[in-house]
Design an enzyme around this catalytic site. Structure first.
Site, PDB file in Angstrom:
ATOM      1  N   GLU A 192      -0.734 -11.010  -2.138  1.00  0.00           N
ATOM      2  CA  GLU A 192      -1.950 -11.729  -2.540  1.00  0.00           C
ATOM      3  C   GLU A 192      -2.349 -11.382  -3.973  1.00  0.00           C
ATOM      4  OE1 GLU A 192      -3.928 -10.385   1.139  1.00  0.00           O
ATOM      5  OE2 GLU A 192      -4.584 -12.457   1.367  1.00  0.00           O
TER       6      GLU A 192
ATOM      7  N   GLY B 160      -1.770  -7.810   1.114  1.00  0.00           N
ATOM      8  CA  GLY B 160      -2.570  -7.763  -0.103  1.00  0.00           C
ATOM      9  C   GLY B 160      -1.717  -7.653  -1.359  1.00  0.00           C
TER      10      GLY B 160
ATOM     11  N   ALA C 129      -2.846  -3.960   1.635  1.00  0.00           N
ATOM     12  CA  ALA C 129      -4.083  -3.183   1.646  1.00  0.00           C
ATOM     13  C   ALA C 129      -3.761  -1.800   2.210  1.00  0.00           C
ATOM     14  CB  ALA C 129      -5.112  -3.884   2.517  1.00  0.00           C
TER      15      ALA C 129
ATOM     16  N   GLU D 100       0.233  -9.550   8.012  1.00  0.00           N
ATOM     17  CA  GLU D 100      -1.029  -9.132   8.638  1.00  0.00           C
ATOM     18  C   GLU D 100      -1.086  -9.451  10.126  1.00  0.00           C
ATOM     19  OE1 GLU D 100      -0.762 -10.403   5.667  1.00  0.00           O
ATOM     20  OE2 GLU D 100      -2.163  -9.449   4.281  1.00  0.00           O
TER      21      GLU D 100
HETATM   22  N1  CAA Z   1      -1.389   1.264   4.107  1.00  0.00           N
HETATM   23  C1  CAA Z   1      -1.349   2.603   4.291  1.00  0.00           C
HETATM   24  N2  CAA Z   1      -0.209   3.287   4.522  1.00  0.00           N
HETATM   25  C2  CAA Z   1       0.921   2.588   4.571  1.00  0.00           C
HETATM   26  C3  CAA Z   1       0.957   1.192   4.418  1.00  0.00           C
HETATM   27  C4  CAA Z   1      -0.266   0.519   4.169  1.00  0.00           C
HETATM   28  N3  CAA Z   1      -0.324  -0.794   3.969  1.00  0.00           N
HETATM   29  N4  CAA Z   1       2.227   0.778   4.529  1.00  0.00           N
HETATM   30  C5  CAA Z   1       2.967   1.871   4.756  1.00  0.00           C
HETATM   31  N5  CAA Z   1       2.185   2.964   4.786  1.00  0.00           N
HETATM   32  C6  CAA Z   1       2.617   4.344   4.969  1.00  0.00           C
HETATM   33  C7  CAA Z   1       3.213   4.581   6.337  1.00  0.00           C
HETATM   34  O1  CAA Z   1       2.216   4.900   7.271  1.00  0.00           O
HETATM   35  C8  CAA Z   1       4.143   5.729   6.070  1.00  0.00           C
HETATM   36  O2  CAA Z   1       3.367   6.888   6.012  1.00  0.00           O
HETATM   37  P1  CAA Z   1       3.967   8.279   6.529  1.00  0.00           P
HETATM   38  O3  CAA Z   1       5.161   8.543   5.689  1.00  0.00           O
HETATM   39  O4  CAA Z   1       2.847   9.217   6.355  1.00  0.00           O
HETATM   40  O5  CAA Z   1       4.316   8.037   7.982  1.00  0.00           O
HETATM   41  C9  CAA Z   1       4.645   5.466   4.665  1.00  0.00           C
HETATM   42  O6  CAA Z   1       3.704   4.558   4.085  1.00  0.00           O
HETATM   43  C10 CAA Z   1       6.004   4.829   4.617  1.00  0.00           C
HETATM   44  O7  CAA Z   1       6.017   3.706   5.476  1.00  0.00           O
HETATM   45  P2  CAA Z   1       7.291   3.372   6.376  1.00  0.00           P
HETATM   46  O8  CAA Z   1       7.735   4.576   7.107  1.00  0.00           O
HETATM   47  O9  CAA Z   1       6.930   2.174   7.163  1.00  0.00           O
HETATM   48  O10 CAA Z   1       8.362   3.041   5.253  1.00  0.00           O
HETATM   49  P3  CAA Z   1       9.473   1.910   5.183  1.00  0.00           P
HETATM   50  O11 CAA Z   1      10.139   2.078   3.895  1.00  0.00           O
HETATM   51  O12 CAA Z   1      10.249   1.883   6.443  1.00  0.00           O
HETATM   52  O13 CAA Z   1       8.668   0.508   5.165  1.00  0.00           O
HETATM   53  C11 CAA Z   1       7.030  -1.064   4.463  1.00  0.00           C
HETATM   54  C12 CAA Z   1       7.866   0.171   4.090  1.00  0.00           C
HETATM   55  C13 CAA Z   1       7.941  -2.266   4.689  1.00  0.00           C
HETATM   56  C14 CAA Z   1       6.101  -1.331   3.322  1.00  0.00           C
HETATM   57  C15 CAA Z   1       6.246  -0.783   5.780  1.00  0.00           C
HETATM   58  O14 CAA Z   1       5.563   0.437   5.635  1.00  0.00           O
HETATM   59  C16 CAA Z   1       5.229  -1.819   6.134  1.00  0.00           C
HETATM   60  O15 CAA Z   1       5.562  -2.830   6.716  1.00  0.00           O
HETATM   61  N6  CAA Z   1       3.955  -1.558   5.790  1.00  0.00           N
HETATM   62  C17 CAA Z   1       2.853  -2.402   6.185  1.00  0.00           C
HETATM   63  C18 CAA Z   1       2.767  -3.628   5.335  1.00  0.00           C
HETATM   64  C19 CAA Z   1       1.594  -4.445   5.750  1.00  0.00           C
HETATM   65  O16 CAA Z   1       1.344  -4.713   6.901  1.00  0.00           O
HETATM   66  N7  CAA Z   1       0.824  -4.894   4.753  1.00  0.00           N
HETATM   67  C20 CAA Z   1      -0.349  -5.657   5.014  1.00  0.00           C
HETATM   68  C21 CAA Z   1      -1.522  -4.738   5.096  1.00  0.00           C
HETATM   69  S1  CAA Z   1      -2.965  -5.584   5.629  1.00  0.00           S
HETATM   70  C22 CAA Z   1      -3.516  -6.410   4.290  1.00  0.00           C
HETATM   71  O17 CAA Z   1      -2.915  -6.377   3.259  1.00  0.00           O
HETATM   72  C23 CAA Z   1      -4.794  -7.174   4.510  1.00  0.00           C
HETATM   73  C24 CAA Z   1      -5.164  -8.028   3.379  1.00  0.00           C
HETATM   74  O18 CAA Z   1      -4.967  -9.215   3.414  1.00  0.00           O
HETATM   75  C25 CAA Z   1      -5.864  -7.473   2.215  1.00  0.00           C
END
Ligand code: CAA
Length: 693
Positions: free
Chosen positions: A108, A105, A66, A128
């Site tokens: 999912e 998500g 998400a 999450e």
């Molecule tokens: N939403 C918004 N922005 C996100 C994001 C997300 N889910 N995931 C990453 N970003 C953004 C980061 O803030 C970062 O932004 P900036 O460059 O402006 O700082 C950019 O994307 C790159 O992220 P990273 O620096 O972390 O890049 P990476 O290559 O080291 O890692 C990643 C990539 C593994 C995807 C890591 O970003 C990560 O773990 N992201 C979160 C994943 C997550 O938690 N997903 C679950 C979300 S909650 C959900 O999905 C609820 C549901 O059930 C619907």
């Protein structure tokens, strides 16, 4: 090709419709992405020429979850549920083609496709929990149906990213596709599914694994028991477990209801707010206002480490772990051999637990060499990190030598935890190459790297250090030179109060209990006992002037001697000590004071508010870039409970005005050690929050 919207295309490859998402950086499920998917799937389903549908992403990754930036605001456009319903009810087979990470998500969405294929480098997870949440788009009900409840418990409460090979083995993907050929592979898979008349399998209907666990509550009871310590204080792991219990015990639709309710509770709670803040704080900390993204980096292929002790060894492992060669220099053969043997033992322990293979142990050891001579070993290193005794004269001597030995352009780093790096740099002819890389012990485990910028450190050296930190899996924060830097300086404020509280009548175990209950892994006195009370204590100079002196003189030097502030039994269980209590009592009486009863609230406020105040002084002196960087340091290096955000975030939960008022009250009754920082007074006068800084 049809552009569905600004981030989504639909193309036809023969009879396969290909929906391509391109929403950098990580294809998160923003309103735009949801709209693109919703409309794209509707169009593909309606297109009579398409017999199957592939969903694929451009850029570095499949959908990474998400869009966290949307949380807490009003949702626009189609919901994720609308998207998923459209996909899941498609009359044509849907194949999710996965590279990079399918997270939250994102996974999912993939789980409502009929089939999933991925490249070998892809990773899969429901992380999450690390945002204080649970998967809120059916993941809690679908993942256990695919991988079984036991595996789902482990994956969802750790947030781990499982590699593609494991995903294939546990049925999370149906096929591995050759790296770099994802699109072709996914299209071929879709065509095959149609040709073979494969059924339109839906994960939601696949009940065999959850049914097998029904009537076995011990699965959950044992899991909770085994992880009680790890989950202490956190709500999200328990809520994830409850959802998996619902998946096992209830029909799919009712399980979804439980998921929705618990997701809502977590999303509106304070823990998730703090954990989401931390996610962005860590990423924000990577951005240095005066160091541009395109600052030239220094290639780091070989690292020199001075000191083969616990610190030097741990530091070296970080580099070997990512394939960077390390040469460790010690003064004598025996400590060098001992250091190398310890590194090997650490790796072998990890291998025994299944963390790495035996071959990887050898690969990493082959990257680490030992030497007794800086002259012989450091001429070609790109970075050298000094990790010797904390004495300025020794450090200066080493840096004078490094300046003569190391090639031009090499980074000269010190692992000092608080000495003046400008002074260290001043002995070299290249202060621009000198930086602090403050690792935390054990350096191969602890996440934090405090990167300390001295007066003359070049931007290139800073940018390279920040990048390197990420490469070796550390969370970095850039700080300035001041005694103790950010972490230890704030720790000093807390330690001072902890010691004073004891001299006023609180017992060490009272202080420890309050901080433990707050969420720290242990209190300051238990910590001292663990580290050893005799660190920095000199027997010959000891004259009973402090409680520590008296304890050490009685050979109560901490856990290692079976006694310190606490008494320890044979299993190292700590018990309040009558001996310590008497020592404290005698001290108070000798000072002419009367011990008083100190409540838990005062203990907490006395320990925590001066930390926040110290943080404000650090900010006003420009030794940290932003308040959230301080929180990054305290969460990752000092055990600040993640669900409380960090001292500065916590300050906002209390309210800056209250923190100021308490500091003023303490100052009036207890003296100028509580003097509020000017920046704190200004913050309150301006009606601002710590997070505004
Ligand atoms: N939403 C918004 N922005 C996100 C994001 C997300 N889910 N995931 C990453 N970003 C953004 C980061 O803030 C970062 O932004 P900036 O460059 O402006 O700082 C950019 O994307 C790159 O992220 P990273 O620096 O972390 O890049 P990476 O290559 O080291 O890692 C990643 C990539 C593994 C995807 C890591 O970003 C990560 O773990 N992201 C979160 C994943 C997550 O938690 N997903 C679950 C979300 S909650 C959900 O999905 C609820 C549901 O059930 C619907």
């Amino acid at each position: 090709m049809t552009a569905i919207n600004s981030v989504t295309d639909l193309t036809l490859d023969g009879d396969v419709a290909v929906i391509t998402l391109n929403s950098p950086p990580v294809n998160a499920l923003s309103a735009n992405v949801r709209e693109g998917l919703f409309e794209g799937f509707k169009a593909a389903i309606a297109d009579p020429a398409a017999r199957s549908i592939v969903l694929i992403c451009e850029g570095r990754t499949f959908i990474a979850g998400a869009d966290i930036t949307e949380f807490g605001g009003a949702m626009k456009g189609p919901s994720l549920q609308d998207v998923q319903d459209t996909m899941e009810n498609s009359p044509k087979p849907v194949v999710a083609a996965i590279h990079g990470t399918a997270l939250g998500g994102g996974l999912e969405v993939a789980l409502v496709a009929n089939y999933r294929v991925g490249v070998p480098s892809a990773r899969f997870g429901l992380p999450e929990v690390n945002l204080g949440l649970l998967p809120g788009a059916g993941g809690t009900q679908r993942l256990p149906r695919v991988v079984g409840p036991e595996k789902a418990l482990e994956m969802m409460t750790s947030g781990r990213h499982a590699p593609a090979k494991e995903a294939l083995a546990m049925g999370l993907i149906d096929e591995l596709v050759e790296e770099g050929k994802l699109k072709e592979g996914a299209i071929a898979f879709a065509r095959k599914a149609v040709a073979e008349g494969r059924p339109l399998v839906k994960v939601r209907d696949n009940n065999s694994k959850v049914e097998a666990a029904r009537g076995k509550p011990e699965i959950f009871a044992e899991f909770r028991k085994a992880n009680a310590r790890k989950f202490r204080g956190f709500l999200a792991p328990e809520y994830n477990i409850r959802c998996i219990e619902a998946a096992v015990n209830l029909p799919f639709a009712e399980g979804l209801g439980v998921e929705r309710k618990l997701f809502g509770e977590l999303m509106s709670g304070s823990q998730s707010a703090a954990q989401r803040y931390s996610f962005f704080a860590e990423r924000q900390a990577q951005k240095i206002p005066d160091v541009a993204d395109d600052t030239p980096l220094i290639p780091i292929k070989k690292v020199g480490v001075i000191g083969a002790g616990t610190m030097g060894g741990g530091i070296s492992m970080n580099f070997a772990n990512v394939g960077i060669a390390v040469v460790i220099v010690e003064q004598k053969q025996e400590p060098l051999d001992r250091g190398l043997a310890t590194i090997r033992k650490n790796y072998e322990r990890t291998a025994a637990r299944g963390g790495i293979t035996a071959a990887q142990v050898e690969e990493r050891m082959a990257l680490i060499t030992g030497s007794l001579s800086m002259e012989d070993s450091f001429a070609d290193v790109d970075l050298v990190i000094e990790a010797v005794f904390e004495r300025m004269d020794i450090k200066k001597d080493i840096f004078t030598k490094l300046d003569a030995i190391c090639k031009p352009g090499a980074i000269l780093a010190t692992n000092t935890s608080g000495l003046n790096i400008d002074e260290i740099a001043s002995v070299t002819k290249r202060p621009e190459a000198v930086i602090g890389l403050h690792f935390f012990s054990p350096a191969n485990v602890m996440k934090l790297l405090e990167i300390v910028r001295a007066d003359h450190t070049s931007k290139s050296v800073i940018a390279t250090s920040m990048k390197l930190a990420k490469q070796i899996g550390k969370v970095a924060a850039l700080v300035g030179v001041c005694p103790g830097f950010v972490g230890n300086r704030i720790l000093g404020a807390r330690q001072r109060e902890a010691q004073k509280l004891v001299l006023e009548g609180a017992m060490p175990w009272d202080v420890d209990r309050v901080l433990y209950d707050f969420g720290f892994p242990m209190g300051p006195f238990a910590m001292s006992d663990l580290a050893g009370l005799d660190i920095g204590w000199v027997k010959e100079k000891s004259n009973g002037a402090t409680i520590r002196d008296v304890l050490c003189e009685a050979d109560r030097r901490g856990q290692k001697t079976g006694a310190g502030y606490y008494d320890y039994d044979e299993n190292r269980n700590a018990n309040p000590s009558p001996f310590t209590e008497k020592v404290i009592h005698d001290f108070i009486v000798k000072s002419g004071a009367n011990p008083r009863t100190i409540g838990d609230e005062e203990i907490l406020e006395r320990c925590i508010y001066p930390m926040i105040n110290e943080g404000m002084k650090i900010l006003e002196e420009g030794k940290a870039i932003r308040a959230s960087d301080i929180d990054v340091v305290w969460q990752n290096g000092y055990g600040w409970p993640v669900y409380r955000g960090g001292p500065m975030w916590y300050g906002d939960q209390i309210g800056a005005a209250k923190v100021l008022a308490k500091m003023q009250e303490f100052q009036a009754t207890m003296g100028d050690e509580f003097k509020p920082a000017a920046a704190l007074e200004k913050l309150v006068a301006d009606g601002k929050k710590f997070s505004d800084l």
